[in-house]
Design a protein around this motif. Structure first.
Motif, PDB file in Angstrom:
ATOM      1  N   GLY A 282      -1.361   0.670  -3.821  1.00  0.00           N
ATOM      2  CA  GLY A 282      -1.653   2.033  -3.397  1.00  0.00           C
ATOM      3  C   GLY A 282      -2.287   2.808  -4.547  1.00  0.00           C
ATOM      4  O   GLY A 282      -2.323   2.349  -5.681  1.00  0.00           O
ATOM      5  N   GLU A 283      -2.813   3.983  -4.263  1.00  0.00           N
ATOM      6  CA  GLU A 283      -3.341   4.892  -5.274  1.00  0.00           C
ATOM      7  C   GLU A 283      -4.530   4.311  -6.040  1.00  0.00           C
ATOM      8  O   GLU A 283      -4.792   4.713  -7.166  1.00  0.00           O
ATOM      9  CB  GLU A 283      -2.259   5.276  -6.299  1.00  0.00           C
ATOM     10  CG  GLU A 283      -0.884   5.416  -5.702  1.00  0.00           C
ATOM     11  CD  GLU A 283      -0.408   6.844  -5.660  1.00  0.00           C
ATOM     12  OE1 GLU A 283      -0.787   7.604  -6.551  1.00  0.00           O
ATOM     13  OE2 GLU A 283       0.328   7.203  -4.728  1.00  0.00           O
ATOM     14  N   SER A 284      -5.233   3.335  -5.479  1.00  0.00           N
ATOM     15  CA  SER A 284      -6.433   2.839  -6.153  1.00  0.00           C
ATOM     16  C   SER A 284      -7.469   2.472  -5.094  1.00  0.00           C
ATOM     17  O   SER A 284      -7.124   2.187  -3.945  1.00  0.00           O
ATOM     18  CB  SER A 284      -6.105   1.623  -7.014  1.00  0.00           C
ATOM     19  OG  SER A 284      -5.845   0.505  -6.206  1.00  0.00           O
ATOM     20  N   PHE A 285      -8.737   2.466  -5.513  1.00  0.00           N
ATOM     21  CA  PHE A 285      -9.813   2.189  -4.559  1.00  0.00           C
ATOM     22  C   PHE A 285      -9.755   0.739  -4.076  1.00  0.00           C
ATOM     23  O   PHE A 285      -9.890   0.455  -2.883  1.00  0.00           O
ATOM     24  CB  PHE A 285     -11.170   2.475  -5.225  1.00  0.00           C
ATOM     25  CG  PHE A 285     -12.323   2.228  -4.309  1.00  0.00           C
ATOM     26  CD1 PHE A 285     -12.587   3.114  -3.267  1.00  0.00           C
ATOM     27  CD2 PHE A 285     -13.128   1.117  -4.464  1.00  0.00           C
ATOM     28  CE1 PHE A 285     -13.645   2.889  -2.407  1.00  0.00           C
ATOM     29  CE2 PHE A 285     -14.191   0.892  -3.613  1.00  0.00           C
ATOM     30  CZ  PHE A 285     -14.454   1.781  -2.583  1.00  0.00           C
ATOM     31  N   ALA A 286      -9.511  -0.184  -5.023  1.00  0.00           N
ATOM     32  CA  ALA A 286      -9.431  -1.600  -4.657  1.00  0.00           C
ATOM     33  C   ALA A 286      -8.291  -1.816  -3.655  1.00  0.00           C
ATOM     34  O   ALA A 286      -8.434  -2.567  -2.691  1.00  0.00           O
ATOM     35  CB  ALA A 286      -9.208  -2.440  -5.913  1.00  0.00           C
TER      36      ALA A 286
ATOM     37  N   TYR B 109       0.830  -1.205   0.000  1.00  0.00           N
ATOM     38  CA  TYR B 109       0.000   0.000   0.000  1.00  0.00           C
ATOM     39  C   TYR B 109       0.868   1.261   0.000  1.00  0.00           C
ATOM     40  O   TYR B 109       0.568   2.229  -0.692  1.00  0.00           O
ATOM     41  CB  TYR B 109      -0.928   0.006   1.212  1.00  0.00           C
ATOM     42  CG  TYR B 109      -1.875   1.172   1.192  1.00  0.00           C
ATOM     43  CD1 TYR B 109      -2.963   1.183   0.325  1.00  0.00           C
ATOM     44  CD2 TYR B 109      -1.666   2.280   2.001  1.00  0.00           C
ATOM     45  CE1 TYR B 109      -3.818   2.251   0.273  1.00  0.00           C
ATOM     46  CE2 TYR B 109      -2.532   3.358   1.950  1.00  0.00           C
ATOM     47  CZ  TYR B 109      -3.604   3.336   1.090  1.00  0.00           C
ATOM     48  OH  TYR B 109      -4.448   4.400   1.031  1.00  0.00           O
ATOM     49  N   ASN B 110       1.964   1.225   0.764  1.00  0.00           N
ATOM     50  CA  ASN B 110       2.758   2.441   0.925  1.00  0.00           C
ATOM     51  C   ASN B 110       3.774   2.668  -0.183  1.00  0.00           C
ATOM     52  O   ASN B 110       4.090   3.804  -0.497  1.00  0.00           O
ATOM     53  CB  ASN B 110       3.481   2.410   2.274  1.00  0.00           C
ATOM     54  CG  ASN B 110       2.527   2.633   3.419  1.00  0.00           C
ATOM     55  OD1 ASN B 110       1.636   3.453   3.318  1.00  0.00           O
ATOM     56  ND2 ASN B 110       2.695   1.893   4.498  1.00  0.00           N
TER      57      ASN B 110
ATOM     58  N   MET C 207      -9.311  -0.806  -0.226  1.00  0.00           N
ATOM     59  CA  MET C 207     -10.171  -1.822   0.395  1.00  0.00           C
ATOM     60  C   MET C 207      -9.326  -2.981   0.935  1.00  0.00           C
ATOM     61  O   MET C 207      -9.559  -3.472   2.045  1.00  0.00           O
ATOM     62  CB  MET C 207     -11.182  -2.358  -0.640  1.00  0.00           C
ATOM     63  CG  MET C 207     -12.252  -1.373  -1.032  1.00  0.00           C
ATOM     64  SD  MET C 207     -13.383  -1.019   0.316  1.00  0.00           S
ATOM     65  CE  MET C 207     -12.930   0.633   0.743  1.00  0.00           C
ATOM     66  N   ILE C 208      -8.338  -3.401   0.138  1.00  0.00           N
ATOM     67  CA  ILE C 208      -7.448  -4.486   0.581  1.00  0.00           C
ATOM     68  C   ILE C 208      -6.707  -4.047   1.838  1.00  0.00           C
ATOM     69  O   ILE C 208      -6.614  -4.784   2.826  1.00  0.00           O
ATOM     70  CB  ILE C 208      -6.463  -4.858  -0.552  1.00  0.00           C
ATOM     71  CG1 ILE C 208      -7.205  -5.497  -1.716  1.00  0.00           C
ATOM     72  CG2 ILE C 208      -5.380  -5.801  -0.044  1.00  0.00           C
ATOM     73  CD1 ILE C 208      -6.353  -5.744  -2.941  1.00  0.00           C
TER      74      ILE C 208
END
Lengths: 150, 174
Positions: free
Chosen positions: B77-81, B67-68, B84-85
């Motif tokens: 990172g940088e996405s909606f999915a 994510y980071n 959520m993860i």
């Protein structure tokens, strides 16, 4: 919905995801360290090199950024076999997953010109990359040979 | 025959109470049987618990790293999915960790230990280039790194203990 089978499925999914992550974690960590060490994964390619009439070598480079982190190319250094150096400072931003074309002229010495007449010029290049989201500089070293068009 | 038995029990002042107690015992027996036959609890011996802990640390650290670190080509990172993860995978990991225990307190402590271990692993990986001087860094570098760790800490402390306690409670009531 029965809770027990759901818990069982979550447990098996956990084991599966755990195995996937056990492969992903070292891959990600090693890629992160390698990127930090050498220019954040940028791919530099000299697309065209041509000798101009004023004894300058016109170089076109394409630099691509594989990740989703914005990068900035701040300096490019060339060192040729005869020891001549060429430094160029710039501020070219490369978008996420983007590719940028950079063109500039390198003044040539007589030795280098003699070598370019054979159509190939060995070089060693250092690309300085600034990462705004890390406030850090990383360097990419490339040793290679460029094909020079007459 | 049966009526005489009923009468006998009715006459016995302890009768009805005993019957209720017997039923309660039966229910409790079924409950215990269910708990023993429950598959996740089969995997609650200490080697399994250690394996779950190690896998938990690996999964949570991987999710936080992915994510980071936006520079990795397979980043989430940088996405909606990806968001959520980032939010739900630590929750479910902790849910599985919590299923190991019948006591909520133990589940809570175990999930926080696993969460903190993954944060330390995350810190070790994130700060490796800095400690090894693999690149030149400016003043803002450590601020960005601490921001990543703070973000992960907030995620860990808000999702993991809750999931562990919820999961441990399902081992008693179904």
């Amino acid at each position: 919905m029965k809770v027990r089978p759901m818990k069982e499925w979550i447990f098996y999914a956990f084991i599966l995801v755990g195995i996937i992550c056990a492969i992903l974690l070292p891959m990600t960590a090693l890629t992160y360290i390698e990127y930090a060490e050498s220019g954040y994964g940028i791919d530099v390619e000299i697309s065209e090199a041509k000798v101009a009439p004023d004894n300058e070598l016109d170089v076109m480079m394409s630099i691509s950024n594989p990740g989703k982190l914005e990068l900035e190319i701040t300096r490019i250094e060339f060192v040729f076999e005869d020891g001549t150096e060429f430094k160029k400072t710039m501020g070219v931003e490369i978008d996420r997953k983007g590719t940028e074309e950079i063109g500039f002229g390198i003044p040539m010495t007589a030795d280098n010109l003699a070598q370019t007449s054979q159509g190939e010029l060995p070089y060693s290049m250092i690309v300085e990359v600034y990462i705004p989201h890390r406030d850090a500089y990383s360097y990419l070293n490339v040793d290679g040979t460029m094909e020079v068009l007459p | 025959m049966s009526s005489s038995l009923d009468r006998d029990r009715d006459l016995d002042p302890q009768g009805p109470t005993n019957k209720k107690l017997d039923d309660m015992g039966d229910i409790w027996g079924i409950q215990e049987e269910q708990i023993e036959s429950m598959d996740p609890l089969k995997f609650s011996s200490w080697p399994w618990t250690i394996l779950k802990g190690v896998l938990g640390v690996i999964i949570v650290t991987t999710i936080y790293l992915l994510y980071n670190l936006a520079e990795i080509p397979w980043t989430i990172g940088e996405s909606f999915a990806g968001m959520m993860i980032f939010a739900f995978v630590p929750f479910f990991v902790s849910f599985v960790l919590g299923m190991t225990f019948e006591s909520g307190k133990k589940a809570l402590v175990f999930s926080i230990i696993v969460g903190m271990a993954s944060l330390f692993l995350l810190y070790a990986i994130l700060s490796h280039p800095y400690r090894m001087n693999l690149f030149d860094y400016g003043d803002g570098y450590s601020a960005y790194m601490w921001w990543y760790i703070l973000l992960s800490f907030i995620n860990m402390i808000s999702f993991m203990p809750v999931a562990a306690v919820v999961a441990s409670s399902t081992n008693v009531y179904e």
